[in-house]
Design a protein around this motif. Structure first.
Motif, PDB file in Angstrom:
ATOM      1  N   THR A   1       0.860  -1.183   0.000  1.00 15.96           N
ATOM      2  CA  THR A   1       0.000   0.000   0.000  1.00 15.96           C
ATOM      3  C   THR A   1       0.895   1.231   0.000  1.00 15.96           C
ATOM      4  O   THR A   1       1.622   1.477   0.965  1.00 15.96           O
ATOM      5  N   GLU A   2       0.873   2.010  -1.081  1.00 13.09           N
ATOM      6  CA  GLU A   2       1.738   3.188  -1.157  1.00 13.09           C
ATOM      7  C   GLU A   2       1.142   4.344  -0.362  1.00 13.09           C
ATOM      8  O   GLU A   2      -0.065   4.578  -0.379  1.00 13.09           O
ATOM      9  N   ILE A   3       2.005   5.037   0.349  1.00 16.76           N
ATOM     10  CA  ILE A   3       1.609   6.197   1.140  1.00 16.76           C
ATOM     11  C   ILE A   3       2.018   7.458   0.393  1.00 16.76           C
ATOM     12  O   ILE A   3       3.126   7.548  -0.139  1.00 16.76           O
ATOM     13  N   THR A   4       1.131   8.415   0.329  1.00 14.23           N
ATOM     14  CA  THR A   4       1.460   9.690  -0.296  1.00 14.23           C
ATOM     15  C   THR A   4       2.334  10.503   0.645  1.00 14.23           C
ATOM     16  O   THR A   4       1.963  10.755   1.804  1.00 14.23           O
ATOM     17  N   LEU A   5       3.498  10.888   0.175  1.00 15.92           N
ATOM     18  CA  LEU A   5       4.398  11.693   0.999  1.00 15.92           C
ATOM     19  C   LEU A   5       3.840  13.104   1.135  1.00 15.92           C
ATOM     20  O   LEU A   5       3.407  13.711   0.151  1.00 15.92           O
ATOM     21  N   GLY A   6       3.855  13.605   2.360  1.00 10.88           N
ATOM     22  CA  GLY A   6       3.415  14.973   2.592  1.00 10.88           C
ATOM     23  C   GLY A   6       4.565  15.948   2.400  1.00 10.88           C
ATOM     24  O   GLY A   6       5.661  15.574   1.975  1.00 10.88           O
ATOM     25  N   GLU A   7       4.334  17.209   2.731  1.00  6.92           N
ATOM     26  CA  GLU A   7       5.388  18.209   2.652  1.00  6.92           C
ATOM     27  C   GLU A   7       6.342  18.039   3.824  1.00  6.92           C
ATOM     28  O   GLU A   7       5.923  17.798   4.945  1.00  6.92           O
ATOM     29  N   TRP A   8       7.637  18.172   3.538  1.00  9.23           N
ATOM     30  CA  TRP A   8       8.629  18.052   4.602  1.00  9.23           C
ATOM     31  C   TRP A   8       8.733  19.365   5.372  1.00  9.23           C
ATOM     32  O   TRP A   8       8.772  20.436   4.768  1.00  9.23           O
ATOM     33  N   SER A   9       8.773  19.269   6.682  1.00 13.30           N
ATOM     34  CA  SER A   9       8.907  20.443   7.546  1.00 13.30           C
ATOM     35  C   SER A   9      10.259  20.399   8.249  1.00 13.30           C
ATOM     36  O   SER A   9      10.455  19.612   9.193  1.00 13.30           O
ATOM     37  N   PRO A  10      11.234  21.216   7.807  1.00 18.03           N
ATOM     38  CA  PRO A  10      12.553  21.235   8.456  1.00 18.03           C
ATOM     39  C   PRO A  10      12.437  21.692   9.904  1.00 18.03           C
ATOM     40  O   PRO A  10      11.612  22.550  10.232  1.00 18.03           O
ATOM     41  N   TRP A  11      13.276  21.127  10.765  1.00 16.82           N
ATOM     42  CA  TRP A  11      13.274  21.530  12.167  1.00 16.82           C
ATOM     43  C   TRP A  11      13.949  22.876  12.377  1.00 16.82           C
ATOM     44  O   TRP A  11      13.779  23.503  13.407  1.00 16.82           O
TER      45      TRP A  11
END
Length: 326
Positions: A21-31
């Motif tokens: 089941t492929e998961i849609t990657l969300g936007e990355w939030s840098p720390w």
């Protein structure tokens, strides 16, 4: 007719076990400023920098209960990273009333230089309440690209380990000069030994310098020498053959368990390490076949043979029996 129908459903269920089941990657939030994001490529300029990939939407957690593991397919990994999945407990909310992260529920994994795939075990009790997953660098100036993400079953994960365990496996490759002062060391992440089995032969490939002798010391992550490597002197160092290029040893089960949990640290004198490999003993596979029979015990499928999670409503099949899941 009833027997044929039951058999057909069972075959469909078996076939679906291998479907990811492929998961849609969300936007990355840098720390912070020490992490740079370019699409799905993360570059960390300092150790312990990181970025999160948010999966909760519209005040609702992501439901990953269709899988037992998160699989990340990665490329261009130039260092070691911690990987973690964070969850909600179904009760805790933030000041806006949205599900909040409960740190105690977090599950973790890791990625090392050159890796192509990473698996993180899901928290089975809270896999339907996922908020985000994140990556954190263990060193400065390293990067990795997360190409795709999938939910996979326990059976698929074990099949991956079984396939990977065949033949010689490279735990580390490069060029590390220990010098002649015993003041340097190199480490190999525990994840590199995940597929090592009891009785595995470890081989250390090296070149020697101009001094009269050369040695290496094989330690756990706390710099304590492993007890089982053959040929150790009173300082737990192994003398290398000055006319050879490899040293091999079978580690004890105790030492193997230690490095699979914490990794391996190597020190040396007058030698340059170029590769560390291990080769598992060959087996007839009978035990592994028997062991996989119950891997998916407890998994739930709909009448089309598709694996479903806790939130599915309707007729399901579990352990060969039909139930109504409400």
């Amino acid at each position: 007719m009833k027997k044929i129908s039951t058999l057909f459903v069972a075959l469909l269920a078996a076939a679906s076990m291998s479907a990811k089941t492929e998961i849609t990657l969300g936007e990355w939030s840098p720390w912070g400023a020490t992490t740079t994001v370019n699409g799905n490529t993360l570059t960390m300029s300092e150790a312990w920098a990181g970025a999160g990939n948010w999966q909760a939407n519209d005040g609702k957690c992501a439901d990953w209960s269709d899988g037992d593991y998160l699989e990340l397919d990665v490329s261009n990994c130039t260092g070691s990273f911690n990987v973690a999945i964070q969850y909600n407990d179904g009760k805790t909310v933030d000041d806006k009333g949205n599900p909040a992260i409960v740190e105690a529920l977090t599950t973790t994994g890791s990625i090392s230089e050159g890796d192509k795939v990473c698996y993180v075990k899901l928290n089975g009790d809270n896999s339907d309440k996922v908020i985000q997953f994140w990556l954190q660098s263990k060193a400065a100036n390293i990067s990795v690209t997360v190409d795709k993400a999938f939910l996979v079953s326990e059976e698929e994960y074990k099949a991956y380990l079984a396939e990977k365990s065949k033949g010689e496996q490279v735990a580390w490759e490069g060029s590390y000069d220990f010098g002649t002062k015993w003041d340097t060391n190199m480490s190999i992440d525990a994840s590199k030994f995940a597929t090592a089995k009891s009785g595995a032969t470890f081989t250390f490939t090296y070149t020697v310098g101009s001094e009269g002798y050369a040695q290496i010391k094989i330690c756990d992550s706390n710099w304590k020498a492993l007890a089982s490597p053959k040929g150790q002197n009173e300082w737990n160092c192994v003398s290398l053959d000055m006319s050879g290029t490899t040293y091999s040893a079978v580690l004890s089960d105790e030492d193997l368990t230690t490095i699979k949990a914490g990794g391996m640290v190597l020190q040396g004198y007058n030698s340059t390490l170029t590769k560390v490999t291990f080769t598992n003993p060959s087996t007839d596979g009978i035990n592994s076949i028997q062991a996989t029979k119950k891997v998916n015990e407890g998994a739930t499928y709909n009448l089309a043979g598709q694996r479903v999670g806790k939130t599915f409503r309707g007729m399901v099949i579990r352990n060969g029996k039909k139930y109504i899941q409400k």
